[in-house]
Design an enzyme around this catalytic site. Structure first.
Site, PDB file in Angstrom:
ATOM      1  N   ASP A  22       2.915  -0.892   9.336  1.00 43.43           N
ATOM      2  CA  ASP A  22       3.823  -0.499   8.259  1.00 43.43           C
ATOM      3  C   ASP A  22       5.173  -1.190   8.464  1.00 43.43           C
ATOM      4  O   ASP A  22       5.541  -1.517   9.600  1.00 43.43           O
ATOM      5  CB  ASP A  22       3.979   1.026   8.279  1.00 43.43           C
ATOM      6  CG  ASP A  22       4.912   1.550   7.212  1.00 43.43           C
ATOM      7  OD1 ASP A  22       4.918   1.009   6.095  1.00 43.43           O
ATOM      8  OD2 ASP A  22       5.648   2.513   7.496  1.00 43.43           O
ATOM      9  N   ASP A  24       8.541  -0.102   6.714  1.00 48.97           N
ATOM     10  CA  ASP A  24       9.701   0.802   6.715  1.00 48.97           C
ATOM     11  C   ASP A  24       9.619   1.822   7.842  1.00 48.97           C
ATOM     12  O   ASP A  24       8.643   2.557   7.966  1.00 48.97           O
ATOM     13  CB  ASP A  24       9.822   1.509   5.363  1.00 48.97           C
ATOM     14  CG  ASP A  24      10.057   0.515   4.236  1.00 48.97           C
ATOM     15  OD1 ASP A  24      10.942  -0.338   4.393  1.00 48.97           O
ATOM     16  OD2 ASP A  24       9.356   0.591   3.222  1.00 48.97           O
TER      17      ASP A  24
END
Length: 189
Positions: A22, A24
């Site tokens: 991922d 963020d």
């Protein structure tokens, strides 16, 4: 068997496991960006230290939280987020052993798709654009590992989920927690 899938790396004779990472609050220090915006705002009530110890949900009332969280819709928000400490070095090492993909939700915020693309090109030029996955539902990922800060994404993932430590997930005990990129290196390298 779930979590044990091996895949052939295009252009390679070896079989490598796959990792989806991922962006963020895992590769990109999005919380640090929110802190910066808050402290630059009108009359901040909290200090940098307080903002590093408690989540915005804990500190802010509903109106304050909405005001700061809506900043993600502003052009440029995703373009200059700082890189998470240790991410570049560990991801580079992971790429020697695994096929590494970046899996990021980019449809929810209209400006984020291009900004995240540009951010990856600047900060992680070794990751091919072929390995960018911009999506909304991470349950469709077909990798052996997913490193994410949101437990909801790990719950629907079929491989091994690693929960990247963040203020907003510190109460979750459902998944193996990795607090730093060094923890990820210790687990996967």
């Amino acid at each position: 068997m779930v979590g044990q899938r091996n895949h052939i790396n295009p252009g390679s004779d070896s079989m490598k496991k796959r990792i989806a990472i991922d962006m963020d609050d895992v590769m990109a220090d999005t919380h640090a960006k929110f802190i910066k915006l808050y402290l630059e705002g009108e009359m901040p009530r909290y200090t940098l230290e307080e903002l590093k110890e408690k989540s915005f949900h804990e500190l802010f009332d509903e109106h304050e939280y909405k005001a700061i969280s809506e900043r993600v819709y502003e052009p440029g928000f995703f373009r200059d987020i700082p890189v998470m400490e240790g991410a570049k070095e560990v991801i580079s090492a992971l790429m020697e052993k695994y096929d590494v993909f970046v899996a990021s939700a980019a449809q929810e915020f209209p400006n984020s798709l291009r900004e995240k693309w540009d951010w990856l090109q600047e900060h992680f030029p070794g990751i091919s654009w072929h390995n960018y996955i911009f999506l909304g539902d991470k349950s469709v990922l077909n990798t052996d590992y997913l490193i994410d800060d949101l437990p909801r994404n790990l719950r629907t993932f079929q491989g091994e989920g690693l929960l990247f430590d963040a203020l907003h997930n510190r109460e979750d005990t459902e998944f193996k927690r990795v607090k730093t990129w060094q923890n990820i290196a210790d687990h996967l390298l």
